[in-house]
Design an enzyme around this catalytic site. Structure first.
Site, mmCIF file in Angstrom:
data_model
loop_
_atom_site.group_PDB
_atom_site.id
_atom_site.type_symbol
_atom_site.label_atom_id
_atom_site.label_comp_id
_atom_site.label_asym_id
_atom_site.label_seq_id
_atom_site.Cartn_x
_atom_site.Cartn_y
_atom_site.Cartn_z
ATOM 1 N NE ARG A 181 37.444 39.178 40.756
ATOM 2 C CZ ARG A 181 36.777 38.929 41.879
ATOM 3 N NH1 ARG A 181 37.194 37.999 42.695
ATOM 4 N NH2 ARG A 181 35.694 39.615 42.151
ATOM 5 N NE ARG A 233 34.301 46.062 42.117
ATOM 6 C CZ ARG A 233 34.358 45.141 43.084
ATOM 7 N NH1 ARG A 233 34.423 43.889 42.766
ATOM 8 N NH2 ARG A 233 34.341 45.501 44.332
ATOM 9 N NE ARG A 247 44.139 40.954 41.611
ATOM 10 C CZ ARG A 247 44.703 40.130 42.465
ATOM 11 N NH1 ARG A 247 46.026 39.983 42.456
ATOM 12 N NH2 ARG A 247 43.997 39.451 43.331
ATOM 13 C CG ASP A 304 38.571 48.135 47.006
ATOM 14 O OD1 ASP A 304 38.080 47.292 46.245
ATOM 15 O OD2 ASP A 304 38.175 48.303 48.170
ATOM 16 C CE1 TYR A 363 33.779 45.103 52.919
ATOM 17 C CE2 TYR A 363 32.734 47.164 52.332
ATOM 18 C CZ TYR A 363 32.959 45.830 52.089
ATOM 19 O OH TYR A 363 32.368 45.223 51.021
#
Ligand code: CP3
Length: 358
Positions: A42, A38, A51, A87, A163
């Site tokens: 963010r 990562r 974003r 992702d 998921y």
């Protein structure tokens, strides 16, 4: 000339010049290679700015944007690898499964797979949603010096299946475990489908220029060792073998698996990525003669600089200069992290590890 004809981006020169590729193969390096899971994301203001204009899936759909995000951390820090921005859930789009990302909640799967009939309804993959990833890899590979390795990635079958079955993130994986324990043949059909899709996806990435591949089995630690061995490992192993056949090293990363790292090593991966719940030297003993990646708790990036350096030094001391260590966090960079802390960490890993080897 012969090399040109092979069209092989993994030339001998790249092997010599990329510390990360050298570490994958447990060759000596001048300083420990470092990248962070990562590393694009963010915690970077330039990522947050993009974003504001584009959703996560829009970033993934446009190769120039995905390449730009991939390169953002590389402009700030002397990292040894770029991980392509995408992702792990992107491939479900190839199966026609609706996917969205809810603000603050994570991924949402539109039509979760809750029974055997749903497995049998999965259509033949349409790989076109994955093509932009390959294009982004081409752009990134062309932008970066040889020293910096380009990492492709995919979710491992268990984490991906979790998921699809849960419909999103989960704490206990109750639906997934019930499916696996009560619908064993449908579970195997599901893993089969995900394995085939993942192999094709990774081939696409390797052909585009990915020089290393990481499989994220982030939630494998939810399983008991015997269940992991029996109901997950064979499929992960097949993916690892298929990628290694292309001459590309594979990193298998998982969390919560400190109690059965020997089984994770049985995937046949060149590199085992470990979280912070076990000390690096003990983890290395458990996996035997292969490379290791990790394993600083990402929370240290929130601590005072001196404490961060001390914690990173402990990881490096446990590796003790042995060839085959790739420095990383034990999981992804937290969004709360200061970009300055990442600079301190990357510089420290390089300087300290170069010093140890002097
Ligand atoms: O820099 C990089 O590491 C490359 C990009 C990357 C993303 N996701 C982009 C992303 C990678 C390697 C992933 C992998 C991923 N995605 C994993 C495995 C790694 C891990 O953390 O265990 C998992 C489980 C996912 C699924 C996923 N995607 C979740 C659970 C979430 C929400 C939680 C969160 O961190 O927000 C996402 C969203 C996501 N994928 C973000 C990013 C940068 C953050 C959301 C955003 O920007 O809106």
């Amino acid at each position: 000339m012969a090399k040109e004809a092979e069209g092989d981006h993994r030339s001998d020169d790249a092997m010599v010049n990329s510390p990360l590729l050298r570490a994958c193969r447990r060759k000596t390096v001048d300083m420990t290679p470092v990248w962070l899971m990562r590393q694009a994301g963010r915690y970077l203001p330039e990522y947050r700015a993009l974003r504001e204009r584009y959703s996560l899936l829009e970033l993934c759909r446009h190769p120039e944007l995905a390449a730009e995000v991939t390169l953002q951390p590389l402009r700030r820090y002397p990292l040894d690898a770029a991980i392509i921005f995408a992702d792990i859930l992107l491939p479900v789009l190839a199966l026609g499964v609706p996917l969205s990302f809810a603000e603050g909640e994570g991924p949402v799967i539109g039509a979760p797979i809750r029974d055997p009939a749903a497995v049998d309804r999965i259509p033949e993959p349409d790989e076109s949603p994955l093509w932009p990833v390959a294009e982004a890899i081409r752009i990134v590979r062309a932008e970066l010096p040889e020293r910096v390795a380009v990492i492709g990635f995919a979710g491992a079958p268990f984490t991906l299946a979790s998921y699809l079955i849960e419909g999103g993130s989960s704490r206990q994986y109750v639906r997934t475990k019930r499916f696996l324990l009560t619908e064993r043949s449908a579970w195997e059909r599901l893993l089969e489908r995900l394995t085939e899709l993942t192999i094709r996806y990774l081939m696409l990435q390797v052909r585009a220029g990915a020089e290393v591949v990481q499989l994220f089995d982030s939630w494998a630690g939810a399983l008991a060792p015997a269940v992991y061995r029996d109901a997950v490992l064979p499929w992960t192993r097949r993916i690892v073998a298929a990628v290694r056949e292309l001459g590309v090293p594979v990193i298998v990363f998982s969390t919560g698996t400190a109690g059965y790292l020997d089984l994770v090593a049985d995937t046949g991966a060149d590199v085992i990525g470990v979280d912070w719940r076990i000390e690096l030297d003990r983890a290395w003993n458990a996996i035997g003669a292969r490379a290791i990646q990790g394993n600083l708790d990402p929370a240290w990036l929130l601590a005072p600089a001196e404490d961060l350096r001390k914690a990173a030094r402990d990881v490096l001391d446990r590796a003790a200069g042995r060839p085959g260590h790739i420095f990383n966090l034990g999981h992804g960079v937290l969004p709360e992290t200061s970009p300055d802390a990442v600079a301190i960490l990357v510089e420290f890993v390089h300087e300290y590890s170069a010093g140890v080897r002097d």
